[in-house]
Design a protein around this motif. Structure first.
Motif, short mmCIF file in Angstrom:
data_model
loop_
_atom_site.label_atom_id
_atom_site.label_comp_id
_atom_site.label_asym_id
_atom_site.label_seq_id
_atom_site.Cartn_x
_atom_site.Cartn_y
_atom_site.Cartn_z
N LYS A 284 -12.68 29.10 63.12
CA LYS A 284 -11.67 30.10 62.76
C LYS A 284 -12.06 30.88 61.52
N ALA A 285 -12.79 30.25 60.61
CA ALA A 285 -13.26 30.98 59.43
C ALA A 285 -14.25 32.07 59.82
N VAL A 286 -15.14 31.76 60.76
CA VAL A 286 -16.09 32.77 61.24
C VAL A 286 -15.34 33.88 61.96
N MET A 287 -14.38 33.52 62.80
CA MET A 287 -13.55 34.52 63.49
C MET A 287 -12.85 35.42 62.49
N GLN A 288 -12.31 34.82 61.45
CA GLN A 288 -11.54 35.57 60.45
C GLN A 288 -12.42 36.58 59.73
N VAL A 289 -13.60 36.15 59.32
CA VAL A 289 -14.51 37.06 58.61
C VAL A 289 -15.00 38.16 59.54
N ALA A 290 -15.32 37.81 60.79
CA ALA A 290 -15.79 38.82 61.74
C ALA A 290 -14.73 39.87 62.03
N ALA A 291 -13.46 39.45 62.05
CA ALA A 291 -12.37 40.36 62.40
C ALA A 291 -11.85 41.15 61.21
N ALA A 292 -12.13 40.73 59.99
CA ALA A 292 -11.55 41.35 58.80
C ALA A 292 -11.84 42.85 58.76
N GLY A 293 -10.80 43.63 58.63
CA GLY A 293 -10.95 45.07 58.51
C GLY A 293 -11.11 45.81 59.82
N THR A 294 -11.30 45.08 60.92
CA THR A 294 -11.53 45.73 62.21
C THR A 294 -10.25 46.11 62.93
N GLY A 295 -9.13 45.57 62.50
CA GLY A 295 -7.88 45.77 63.22
C GLY A 295 -7.65 44.73 64.29
N VAL A 296 -8.58 43.78 64.43
CA VAL A 296 -8.46 42.69 65.40
C VAL A 296 -7.82 41.50 64.69
N ARG A 297 -6.76 40.94 65.27
CA ARG A 297 -6.05 39.83 64.64
C ARG A 297 -6.54 38.49 65.17
N VAL A 298 -6.40 37.46 64.34
CA VAL A 298 -6.85 36.11 64.68
C VAL A 298 -5.64 35.23 64.95
N SER A 299 -5.72 34.45 66.01
CA SER A 299 -4.66 33.50 66.35
C SER A 299 -5.21 32.09 66.36
N ASP A 300 -4.43 31.17 65.79
CA ASP A 300 -4.76 29.76 65.85
C ASP A 300 -4.48 29.23 67.25
N GLY A 301 -4.85 27.98 67.50
CA GLY A 301 -4.61 27.35 68.79
C GLY A 301 -3.30 26.60 68.82
N SER A 302 -3.29 25.44 69.46
CA SER A 302 -2.05 24.71 69.71
C SER A 302 -2.25 23.22 69.44
N THR A 303 -1.15 22.49 69.52
CA THR A 303 -1.20 21.04 69.58
C THR A 303 -0.74 20.61 70.95
N ASN A 304 -1.35 19.55 71.48
CA ASN A 304 -0.94 19.04 72.79
C ASN A 304 -0.01 17.83 72.69
N VAL A 305 0.47 17.55 71.48
CA VAL A 305 1.45 16.48 71.28
C VAL A 305 2.83 17.08 71.53
N LEU A 306 3.47 16.70 72.60
CA LEU A 306 4.72 17.32 73.01
C LEU A 306 5.92 16.60 72.41
N PRO A 307 6.92 17.33 71.92
CA PRO A 307 8.13 16.73 71.36
C PRO A 307 9.13 16.39 72.46
N ILE A 308 8.85 15.33 73.18
CA ILE A 308 9.72 14.89 74.27
C ILE A 308 9.93 13.38 74.15
N GLY A 309 10.94 12.88 74.84
CA GLY A 309 11.19 11.44 74.83
C GLY A 309 12.20 11.04 73.77
N SER A 310 11.94 9.94 73.11
CA SER A 310 12.88 9.41 72.12
C SER A 310 12.97 10.32 70.91
N THR A 311 14.08 10.21 70.18
CA THR A 311 14.25 11.01 68.97
C THR A 311 13.15 10.70 67.96
N GLU A 312 12.76 9.45 67.88
CA GLU A 312 11.69 9.08 66.95
C GLU A 312 10.39 9.82 67.29
N HIS A 313 10.04 9.85 68.57
CA HIS A 313 8.82 10.55 68.96
C HIS A 313 8.95 12.06 68.77
#
Length: 432
Positions: A284-313
């Protein structure tokens, strides 16, 4: 009054003229490659929904499910703030705004997925799903029920699925044209890009479609998904992602980091595949530097840990997602992916807390800069641009209100736009 200083020069005017003439090509190259931020809204997240699962009620259904998760696992501001570590001062404003957002505009950017989330299907089935997605998206924009941004992720330009990806793109765009044309919030995502030539090929596809429908050249832009190590570092040691931006010929709108494909590509074991892994930070650091000033925006990814099930989880998953989102915001990754409705309460909570806790300081610094009154920080024009960008992003997502920003800065939305983006024109303001 002292004696006026005598000013003398040694060089003829022709020297300056010759230097300027020698840099004309550089000036043009800078303007072409680095036009600056487009000055448009950037969504705080992207939601992916498989092509066969997307329907007319998807946006409302996700919002309702997110609200139901709050009702069950954090029914008031105090309990939600306790789970996430939000201060008492911000607890109610953040919670109330999160609920309002999930009611009013639960999804900011939706991508109907015909790639990994959809998989291989019979051609007739994918054709029908692509046409249906286009019709539903067109109807949503026409009725005012669309997310601000909507579109598809087609299959990639690799040989095994290339023809299918091209056909799905054609079916989707052609159906949009038959249902009123291309909406302003249309977004296309090209996944698994490894070589700049694949970007060039997609540009060729979009250009051919524009010509077939008498659309302006460049009307169709797209995001480039970074999911392989080769898209960061090419075989010759250069930054391939910079070449991809160039290959897009001004059509690239974003670089989206694919957490799990990229992690697997560089050999990270499944238990450690996350957006805060050092391999992810490097990419992402390389993406960020490559995109800087170009008008192209950078997006982070995701987490695959889903908030489902018990309240604790659910609380555990919420804390993880909230922390990753806050971490990304601090690193100037203002967008990410959300994989489940349960992620949306913590997406908006993290975003809203980020902008609200910094509101008074950012507004005060910008007001002092405009008024030339100084303060305890000596800011420069570039910082004023960053401060206005911070406030604008907070306004766009609903974390901040126009009235409170105007009260604290003495500036209008138009003033902030002019500070933030050179494409908005020059700024003229009166000191508050």
């Amino acid at each position: 009054m002292g004696q006026q200083e005598q000013v003398a020069t040694s060089l003829a005017g022709v020297v300056s003229e010759e230097i300027s003439a020698s840099l004309v090509a550089v000036d043009e190259e800078l303007a072409r490659r680095y036009p600056g931020d487009p000055g448009t809204r950037q969504p705080v997240h992207t939601v992916y929904v498989p092509g066969d699962a997307f329907d007319a009620d998807t946006i409302r259904t996700w919002g309702d499910q997110a609200l139901a998760a709050l009702d069950e696992h954090a029914p008031d501001a105090a309990s939600f703030a306790k789970v996430l570590g939000i201060s008492d001062e911000l607890a109610a404003p953040v919670y109330d705004r999160v609920r309002a957002k999930l009611t009013r505009e639960p999804i900011e950017d939706l991508r109907v997925d015909f790639e990994d989330g959809y998989g291989p299907r019979p051609d007739a089935e994918e054709d029908a799903d692509a046409a249906r997605a286009a019709r539903l998206i067109a109807e949503a924009f026409q009725s005012g029920t669309a997310a601000p941004y909507m579109g598809i992720r087609m299959k990639c330009m690799e040989a095994a699925v290339r023809d299918r990806g091209i056909r799905t793109t054609d079916v989707f765009l052609t159906t949009l044209m038959r249902h009123g044309g291309l909406p302003d919030g249309l977004v296309l995502t090209l996944p698994k890009v490894t070589y700049p030539e694949q970007v060039t090929a997609f540009v060729r596809l979009l250009s051919a479609f524009e010509k077939a429908h008498d659309l302006p050249e460049g009307r169709l832009g797209f995001e480039i998904q970074i999911e392989t190590s080769q898209s960061i570092l090419a075989a010759d040691g250069t930054a391939a992602v910079a070449k991809m931006i160039d290959a897009a010929q001004g059509r690239a709108t974003g670089l989206h980091y694919g957490t799990f494909d990229y992690s697997a590509c560089v050999g990270v074991s499944a238990a450690y595949q996350a957006s805060d892994h050092p391999a992810a930070d490097h990419a992402k650091a390389v993406m960020q530097v490559a995109a800087a000033g170009t008008g192209v925006r950078v997006s982070d990814g995701s987490t695959n840990v889903l908030p489902i099930g018990s309240t604790e989880h659910v609380h555990e998953a919420w804390r993880l997602h909230y922390g990753l989102t806050r971490r990304a915001l601090a690193r100037a990754y203002y967008q990410g992916w959300d994989m489940h409705p349960g992620h949306m309460p913590t997406r908006y909570a993290a975003v809203y807390a980020f902008y609200r806790e910094g509101l008074e300081q950012a507004a005060g610094r910008l007001a002092a800069y405009v008024a030339k009154t100084g303060g305890d920080v000596m800011d420069e024009p570039a910082t004023a641009k960053a401060l206005s960008g911070y406030l604008l992003r907070g306004l766009d997502c609903g974390a901040l209100d126009n009235a409170e920003v105007a009260r604290l800065t003495g500036l209008t939305r138009a003033d902030l736009d002019a500070f933030s983006s050179p494409r908005r024109g020059s700024l003229t303001v009166t000191a508050p």
